[in-house]
Write a protein that holds these residues in place. Sequence first.
Motif, PDB file in Angstrom:
ATOM      1  N   UNK A 155      -7.772  36.654  28.503  1.00 20.57           N
ATOM      2  CA  UNK A 155      -7.105  35.904  27.547  1.00 20.57           C
ATOM      3  C   UNK A 155      -6.814  34.361  27.881  1.00 20.57           C
ATOM      4  N   UNK A 156      -6.567  34.190  29.072  1.00 20.73           N
ATOM      5  CA  UNK A 156      -6.614  32.857  29.660  1.00 20.73           C
ATOM      6  C   UNK A 156      -7.890  32.173  29.603  1.00 20.73           C
ATOM      7  N   UNK A 157      -9.159  33.055  29.974  1.00 16.39           N
ATOM      8  CA  UNK A 157     -10.289  32.451  29.522  1.00 16.39           C
ATOM      9  C   UNK A 157     -10.711  31.956  28.360  1.00 16.39           C
ATOM     10  N   UNK A 158     -10.331  32.969  27.240  1.00 17.02           N
ATOM     11  CA  UNK A 158     -10.497  32.657  25.920  1.00 17.02           C
ATOM     12  C   UNK A 158      -9.399  31.390  25.416  1.00 17.02           C
ATOM     13  N   UNK A 159      -8.462  31.342  25.739  1.00 13.41           N
ATOM     14  CA  UNK A 159      -7.321  30.421  25.596  1.00 13.41           C
ATOM     15  C   UNK A 159      -8.131  28.840  25.929  1.00 13.41           C
ATOM     16  N   UNK A 160      -8.590  28.994  27.167  1.00 10.60           N
ATOM     17  CA  UNK A 160      -9.089  27.576  27.672  1.00 10.60           C
ATOM     18  C   UNK A 160     -10.567  27.297  26.997  1.00 10.60           C
ATOM     19  N   UNK A 161     -10.875  28.191  26.352  1.00  4.62           N
ATOM     20  CA  UNK A 161     -12.369  27.872  25.715  1.00  4.62           C
ATOM     21  C   UNK A 161     -13.562  28.296  26.286  1.00  4.62           C
ATOM     22  N   UNK A 162     -13.370  29.455  26.967  1.00  7.54           N
ATOM     23  CA  UNK A 162     -14.380  30.071  27.485  1.00  7.54           C
ATOM     24  C   UNK A 162     -14.516  31.706  27.232  1.00  7.54           C
ATOM     25  N   UNK A 163     -15.529  31.909  26.160  1.00  2.00           N
ATOM     26  CA  UNK A 163     -15.633  33.221  25.703  1.00  2.00           C
ATOM     27  C   UNK A 163     -15.998  34.328  26.742  1.00  2.00           C
ATOM     28  N   UNK A 164     -16.886  33.918  27.449  1.00  4.85           N
ATOM     29  CA  UNK A 164     -17.577  34.731  28.601  1.00  4.85           C
ATOM     30  C   UNK A 164     -16.574  34.624  30.089  1.00  4.85           C
ATOM     31  N   UNK A 165     -15.655  35.660  30.097  1.00  2.00           N
ATOM     32  CA  UNK A 165     -14.736  35.788  31.522  1.00  2.00           C
ATOM     33  C   UNK A 165     -15.357  35.610  32.609  1.00  2.00           C
ATOM     34  N   UNK A 198      -7.193  23.142  34.768  1.00  2.00           N
ATOM     35  CA  UNK A 198      -5.810  22.839  34.900  1.00  2.00           C
ATOM     36  C   UNK A 198      -4.868  23.304  34.013  1.00  2.00           C
ATOM     37  N   UNK A 199      -5.342  23.417  32.842  1.00  3.75           N
ATOM     38  CA  UNK A 199      -4.587  24.267  31.892  1.00  3.75           C
ATOM     39  C   UNK A 199      -4.668  25.765  32.468  1.00  3.75           C
ATOM     40  N   UNK A 200      -5.880  26.395  32.929  1.00  3.38           N
ATOM     41  CA  UNK A 200      -6.030  27.676  33.274  1.00  3.38           C
ATOM     42  C   UNK A 200      -4.932  27.964  34.526  1.00  3.38           C
ATOM     43  N   UNK A 201      -4.862  27.028  35.322  1.00  4.94           N
ATOM     44  CA  UNK A 201      -4.095  27.198  36.351  1.00  4.94           C
ATOM     45  C   UNK A 201      -2.499  27.235  36.108  1.00  4.94           C
ATOM     46  N   UNK A 202      -1.926  26.629  34.891  1.00  3.93           N
ATOM     47  CA  UNK A 202      -0.638  26.674  34.378  1.00  3.93           C
ATOM     48  C   UNK A 202      -0.596  28.029  33.935  1.00  3.93           C
ATOM     49  N   UNK A 203      -1.593  28.390  33.133  1.00  5.90           N
ATOM     50  CA  UNK A 203      -1.232  29.787  32.322  1.00  5.90           C
ATOM     51  C   UNK A 203      -1.408  30.946  33.592  1.00  5.90           C
ATOM     52  N   UNK A 204      -2.220  30.779  34.623  1.00  6.92           N
ATOM     53  CA  UNK A 204      -2.193  31.732  35.631  1.00  6.92           C
ATOM     54  C   UNK A 204      -0.875  31.963  36.247  1.00  6.92           C
ATOM     55  N   UNK A 205      -0.169  30.958  36.467  1.00  9.71           N
ATOM     56  CA  UNK A 205       0.996  31.102  37.058  1.00  9.71           C
ATOM     57  C   UNK A 205       2.381  31.910  36.409  1.00  9.71           C
ATOM     58  N   UNK A 206       1.874  31.977  34.804  1.00 10.86           N
ATOM     59  CA  UNK A 206       2.770  32.988  34.035  1.00 10.86           C
ATOM     60  C   UNK A 206       1.934  34.218  33.963  1.00 10.86           C
ATOM     61  N   UNK A 207       2.474  35.137  34.695  1.00  8.77           N
ATOM     62  CA  UNK A 207       1.643  36.420  34.784  1.00  8.77           C
ATOM     63  C   UNK A 207       1.577  37.281  33.570  1.00  8.77           C
ATOM     64  N   UNK A 208       2.170  37.081  32.437  1.00  8.29           N
ATOM     65  CA  UNK A 208       2.079  37.836  31.205  1.00  8.29           C
ATOM     66  C   UNK A 208       0.726  37.839  30.320  1.00  8.29           C
ATOM     67  N   UNK A 209      -0.017  36.850  30.857  1.00  6.24           N
ATOM     68  CA  UNK A 209      -1.405  36.885  30.114  1.00  6.24           C
ATOM     69  C   UNK A 209      -2.379  37.394  31.088  1.00  6.24           C
ATOM     70  N   UNK A 210      -3.581  38.125  30.486  1.00  6.97           N
ATOM     71  CA  UNK A 210      -4.752  38.520  31.345  1.00  6.97           C
ATOM     72  C   UNK A 210      -5.590  37.209  31.761  1.00  6.97           C
ATOM     73  N   UNK A 211      -6.526  37.534  32.566  1.00  2.00           N
ATOM     74  CA  UNK A 211      -7.524  36.510  32.920  1.00  2.00           C
ATOM     75  C   UNK A 211      -8.313  36.375  31.792  1.00  2.00           C
TER      76      UNK A 211
END
Length: 77
Positions: free
Chosen positions: A45-55, A30-43
């Motif tokens: 970076x979003x993966x890392x922000x929500x707790x996944x080191x492996x994209x 759910x947090x990733x979906x919110x962050x994906x709507x903001x196009x300024x972050x790469x996928x």
Amino acid sequence: MHLSIPYLSKYIKEKSGETFGEIVRNIRMKKACTLLKNKSMTVEKIADCVGYQNVEHFNRLFKKKYEMTPVQFRNKK
């Protein structure tokens, strides 16, 4: 809380119908979906922000849940 991990896991599953891992995964997605709507972050970076080191792992889990990749989700709106 002085509760064992197996007891707490069983209690969470009984009360919510989901395992602790499923609850955490749903919150992360759910947090990733919110962050994906903001196009300024790469996928990545979003993966890392929500707790996944492996994209790649993040992409697989996201696609399994939403039946589209994170990039497809971002571009659909």
